[in-house]
Design a protein around this motif. Structure first.
Motif, mmCIF file in Angstrom:
data_model
loop_
_atom_site.group_PDB
_atom_site.id
_atom_site.type_symbol
_atom_site.label_atom_id
_atom_site.label_comp_id
_atom_site.label_asym_id
_atom_site.label_seq_id
_atom_site.Cartn_x
_atom_site.Cartn_y
_atom_site.Cartn_z
ATOM 1 N N SER A 224 0.820 -1.265 0.032
ATOM 2 C CA SER A 224 0.201 0.122 0.028
ATOM 3 C C SER A 224 0.766 1.304 -0.148
ATOM 4 C CB SER A 224 -0.931 -0.121 1.221
ATOM 5 O OG SER A 224 -0.239 0.279 2.293
ATOM 6 N N TRP A 225 2.019 1.226 0.615
ATOM 7 C CA TRP A 225 3.004 2.624 0.689
ATOM 8 C C TRP A 225 3.509 2.585 -0.768
ATOM 9 C CZ3 TRP A 225 6.091 0.481 5.493
ATOM 10 C CH2 TRP A 225 5.288 0.441 6.592
ATOM 11 N N ILE A 226 3.768 1.595 -1.384
ATOM 12 C CA ILE A 226 4.269 1.465 -2.715
ATOM 13 C C ILE A 226 3.270 2.185 -3.733
ATOM 14 C CG2 ILE A 226 5.288 0.040 -4.797
ATOM 15 C CD1 ILE A 226 6.376 -1.677 -2.483
ATOM 16 N N GLN A 227 2.172 1.744 -3.570
ATOM 17 C CA GLN A 227 0.855 2.255 -4.359
ATOM 18 C C GLN A 227 0.713 3.645 -4.510
ATOM 19 O OE1 GLN A 227 -2.218 -0.914 -3.822
ATOM 20 N NE2 GLN A 227 -0.857 -2.192 -4.764
ATOM 21 N N ASN A 228 0.670 4.005 -2.851
ATOM 22 C CA ASN A 228 0.318 5.279 -2.416
ATOM 23 C C ASN A 228 1.394 6.086 -1.634
ATOM 24 O OD1 ASN A 228 -2.583 5.472 -3.391
ATOM 25 N ND2 ASN A 228 -2.537 3.467 -2.130
ATOM 26 N N PRO A 229 2.618 6.417 -2.178
ATOM 27 C CA PRO A 229 3.731 6.939 -1.526
ATOM 28 C C PRO A 229 3.356 8.112 -0.530
ATOM 29 C CG PRO A 229 4.334 6.605 -3.574
ATOM 30 C CD PRO A 229 2.631 6.532 -3.457
ATOM 31 N N PRO A 230 3.691 8.079 0.824
ATOM 32 C CA PRO A 230 3.347 9.153 1.801
ATOM 33 C C PRO A 230 3.892 10.691 1.304
ATOM 34 C CG PRO A 230 5.220 7.893 2.568
ATOM 35 C CD PRO A 230 4.888 7.333 1.108
ATOM 36 N N GLU A 231 4.878 10.753 0.220
ATOM 37 C CA GLU A 231 5.599 12.050 0.011
ATOM 38 C C GLU A 231 5.418 12.205 -1.549
ATOM 39 O OE1 GLU A 231 6.461 14.032 2.318
ATOM 40 O OE2 GLU A 231 6.596 12.503 4.037
ATOM 41 N N VAL A 258 10.060 -4.210 -2.259
ATOM 42 C CA VAL A 258 10.564 -2.821 -2.314
ATOM 43 C C VAL A 258 11.337 -2.701 -3.438
ATOM 44 C CG1 VAL A 258 11.967 -1.100 -1.148
ATOM 45 C CG2 VAL A 258 10.044 -2.307 0.145
ATOM 46 N N MET A 259 12.376 -3.832 -3.531
ATOM 47 C CA MET A 259 13.460 -3.588 -4.602
ATOM 48 C C MET A 259 12.806 -3.716 -5.952
ATOM 49 S SD MET A 259 16.683 -5.439 -2.965
ATOM 50 C CE MET A 259 15.817 -6.903 -2.412
ATOM 51 N N SER A 260 11.720 -4.681 -6.123
ATOM 52 C CA SER A 260 11.020 -5.042 -7.517
ATOM 53 C C SER A 260 10.284 -3.719 -7.783
ATOM 54 C CB SER A 260 10.251 -6.229 -7.368
ATOM 55 O OG SER A 260 10.862 -7.250 -7.041
ATOM 56 N N ALA A 261 9.967 -2.934 -6.931
ATOM 57 C CA ALA A 261 9.241 -1.765 -7.175
ATOM 58 C C ALA A 261 10.052 -0.446 -7.648
ATOM 59 C CB ALA A 261 8.472 -1.206 -6.192
ATOM 60 N N GLY A 262 11.490 -0.804 -7.606
ATOM 61 C CA GLY A 262 12.527 0.272 -8.277
ATOM 62 C C GLY A 262 12.948 0.915 -7.074
ATOM 63 N N TYR A 263 12.764 0.816 -5.864
ATOM 64 C CA TYR A 263 13.300 1.574 -4.934
ATOM 65 C C TYR A 263 14.778 1.148 -4.785
ATOM 66 C CZ TYR A 263 8.867 3.613 -3.330
ATOM 67 O OH TYR A 263 7.540 4.471 -3.418
ATOM 68 N N ASN A 264 15.772 2.044 -4.246
ATOM 69 C CA ASN A 264 17.000 1.874 -3.586
ATOM 70 C C ASN A 264 16.938 1.814 -2.198
ATOM 71 O OD1 ASN A 264 18.202 1.648 -6.305
ATOM 72 N ND2 ASN A 264 18.515 3.999 -6.014
ATOM 73 N N ILE A 265 17.095 0.609 -1.365
ATOM 74 C CA ILE A 265 17.190 0.587 0.109
ATOM 75 C C ILE A 265 18.337 1.080 0.323
ATOM 76 C CG2 ILE A 265 17.151 -0.823 1.947
ATOM 77 C CD1 ILE A 265 15.278 -2.725 0.282
ATOM 78 N N LEU A 266 18.477 2.174 1.428
ATOM 79 C CA LEU A 266 19.475 2.851 1.757
ATOM 80 C C LEU A 266 19.573 3.028 3.414
ATOM 81 C CD1 LEU A 266 19.703 5.513 -0.827
ATOM 82 C CD2 LEU A 266 21.096 3.588 -0.938
ATOM 83 N N PRO A 267 20.562 3.058 3.898
ATOM 84 C CA PRO A 267 20.734 3.598 5.230
ATOM 85 C C PRO A 267 20.032 4.955 5.405
ATOM 86 C CG PRO A 267 22.938 2.601 4.786
ATOM 87 C CD PRO A 267 22.247 2.740 3.544
ATOM 88 N N VAL A 268 19.884 5.374 6.425
ATOM 89 C CA VAL A 268 18.978 6.724 6.426
ATOM 90 C C VAL A 268 20.036 7.852 6.393
ATOM 91 C CG1 VAL A 268 18.925 7.004 8.878
ATOM 92 C CG2 VAL A 268 17.190 7.928 7.674
ATOM 93 N N GLY A 269 21.009 7.624 6.597
ATOM 94 C CA GLY A 269 22.072 8.788 6.654
ATOM 95 C C GLY A 269 22.580 8.834 5.031
ATOM 96 N N ASN A 270 22.117 7.887 4.160
ATOM 97 C CA ASN A 270 22.738 8.571 2.579
ATOM 98 C C ASN A 270 21.443 8.594 2.012
ATOM 99 O OD1 ASN A 270 24.956 7.219 3.405
ATOM 100 N ND2 ASN A 270 24.731 5.363 2.523
ATOM 101 N N CYS A 271 20.125 8.525 2.586
ATOM 102 C CA CYS A 271 19.213 9.223 1.686
ATOM 103 C C CYS A 271 18.178 10.412 2.041
ATOM 104 C CB CYS A 271 18.009 7.965 2.033
ATOM 105 S SG CYS A 271 16.809 8.155 3.262
ATOM 106 N N ILE A 272 18.549 11.107 3.403
ATOM 107 C CA ILE A 272 17.981 12.183 3.668
ATOM 108 C C ILE A 272 18.671 13.563 2.902
ATOM 109 C CG2 ILE A 272 17.053 11.492 5.909
ATOM 110 C CD1 ILE A 272 19.556 12.833 7.252
ATOM 111 N N SER A 273 18.016 14.674 2.992
ATOM 112 C CA SER A 273 18.450 15.859 2.340
ATOM 113 C C SER A 273 19.576 16.636 2.732
ATOM 114 C CB SER A 273 17.182 16.868 2.212
ATOM 115 O OG SER A 273 16.746 17.226 3.584
ATOM 116 N N ASN A 274 19.716 16.464 4.144
ATOM 117 C CA ASN A 274 20.877 17.371 4.818
ATOM 118 C C ASN A 274 21.663 16.151 5.809
ATOM 119 O OD1 ASN A 274 22.692 19.572 5.704
ATOM 120 N ND2 ASN A 274 21.176 19.921 7.213
#
Length: 403
Positions: A224-231, A258-274
């Motif tokens: 459901s998160w993949i189909q309706n992303p929160p952001e 998650v990987m089949s849907a095309g997402y890159n699974i990352l540690p949070v420190g590698n995915c945030i904006s700052n």
């Protein structure tokens, strides 16, 4: 007492803390060392916000990291461990060649087995973050208790791994300007989430039934998160817990989805904006600066928070233990004998917080899910907290995953 030795990660094959040098396991609001108070509270600009009797039901996360920067990034985060099932999860992540983030409860590391699990996770390349010493909701703690919760946990992590995390997650997402200011005064970056798996409901079968939750349905939740992303323009930071069984089957299915849907699974420190560096590694550098820590990650971890500076005298240790016992007694005054009628604890805006029966801890889900379960107050059991707003009754089961 001997100062704890700092051991390089490449040379470490086993990890163990000396329990005599730390607060007792799951001590709530452990007293900080005197030098921590001097360095991080005495001249800090901490807002004069009252200590809550109950967690903030609607925490404001606008100043905290809730999502990955890119829409195809997904940070899977596990809280509250290490636990008995964490090694199974690590095996699974190894096979999937996936790196994630673990937010660690420091007092669990007093167990030599769990200390070694943490070391294994760190050496495998997973990100380690601080999740307090005892998993108390921080808005219910004094400034000194909050500081103790953060720095005792970070120090235990540092003694085992050789690094002090720069990333922090408040238990239950419970944060306000006062708590945030103390977190920042230590130079930590706050991470919350935008999707809650609600797997914590496994701790209480009656609550899981009330919420119509089954751990085996978790892949459907991920779908459901993949189909309706929160952001609309960002990625996902999802919340899970490594204290429960079933991870070998359910989490593997979720990872593949998650990987089949095309997402890159990352540690949070590698995915945030700052982002800031995951850790401080310099154990001898001079004083730290909030500006450096939060803006460019150039700060050095506080010397007092590195392997504890465990040269306390027996007298100072006894004094710290006395203070810790006192803090527990202060909290216990909110525990009341069960009665027929709800007892009002606090009011937050138009929200009245009451409880039926004795309460020792409060479980507050993620912001989006905080009020998703409605039912009549007459079904409340003796361990249920009632959040009443207008004519709706929202029931939260009182759970303490650490007891």
């Amino acid at each position: 007492m001997a100062v704890a030795l700092l051991i390089g990660v490449l040379s470490v094959t086993a990890a163990a803390l000396n329990p005599a040098l730390y607060p007792a396991q799951f001590t709530r609001g452990p007293a900080p060392l005197d030098q921590w108070v001097v360095q991080y509270l005495t001249n800090a600009n901490i807002p004069n916000v009252p200590v809550n009797k109950v967690p903030n039901p609607f925490p404001d996360w606008t100043l905290d990291e809730t999502a990955c920067e890119k829409s195809n990034a997904w940070a899977i985060t596990f809280d509250d461990g290490p636990g008995d099932f964490t090694p199974i999860l690590l095996d699974l992540l190894d096979k999937a060649h996936v790196k994630i983030t673990f937010f660690v409860v420091g007092s669990r590391l007093l167990s030599a087995d769990q200390a070694n699990v943490l070391l294994r996770a760190y050496q495998a390349g997973h990100q380690i973050g601080i999740h307090t010493w005892s998993h108390m909701p921080l808005t219910t703690q004094t400034n000194e208790q909050i500081l103790g919760e953060i720095l005792w946990s970070g120090s235990a992590i540092q003694e085992i791994t050789g690094v002090f995390p720069q990333y922090f997650r408040p238990p239950y997402g419970d944060i306000d300007p006062r708590v945030r200011a103390i977190i920042h005064s230590v130079g930590l970056k706050t991470i919350v989430w935008n999707e809650d798996s609600k797997d914590w409901l496994q701790a209480d079968p009656s609550s899981a039934k009330a919420y119509n939750f089954s751990y085996n349905d978790l892949p459907n939740e991920f779908a459901s998160w993949i189909q309706n992303p929160p952001e609309p323009d960002g990625g996902i930071i999802s919340l899970q817990h490594d204290l429960f069984g079933g991870v070998d089957k359910v989490v593997n299915q979720c990872l593949q989805m998650v990987m089949s849907a095309g997402y890159n699974i990352l540690p949070v420190g590698n995915c945030i904006s700052n982002p800031v560096p995951w850790y401080w590694k310099d154990n001898t550098s001079a004083a730290w600066s909030v500006g450096n820590a939060l803006n460019n990650g150039g700060a050095i971890a506080p010397p007092e928070a590195r392997a504890l500076n465990l040269s306390q005298t027996n007298a100072s240790k006894a004094e710290a233990n006395t203070s810790a016992i006192s803090s527990q007694a202060t909290q216990s005054k909110f525990v009341e004998t069960a009665s027929a009628a709800p007892t009002t604890l606090a009011s937050v805006g138009s929200l009245t917080v009451s409880k039926v029966g004795a309460a020792v801890s409060f479980q507050q889900p993620g912001m989006k899910e905080a009020f998703h379960s409605m039912r009549d107050a007459s079904s409340a059991s003796s361990n249920t907290c009632i959040f009443e707003k207008a004519s709706n009754m929202v029931l939260f089961t009182l759970m303490n995953l650490l007891l």
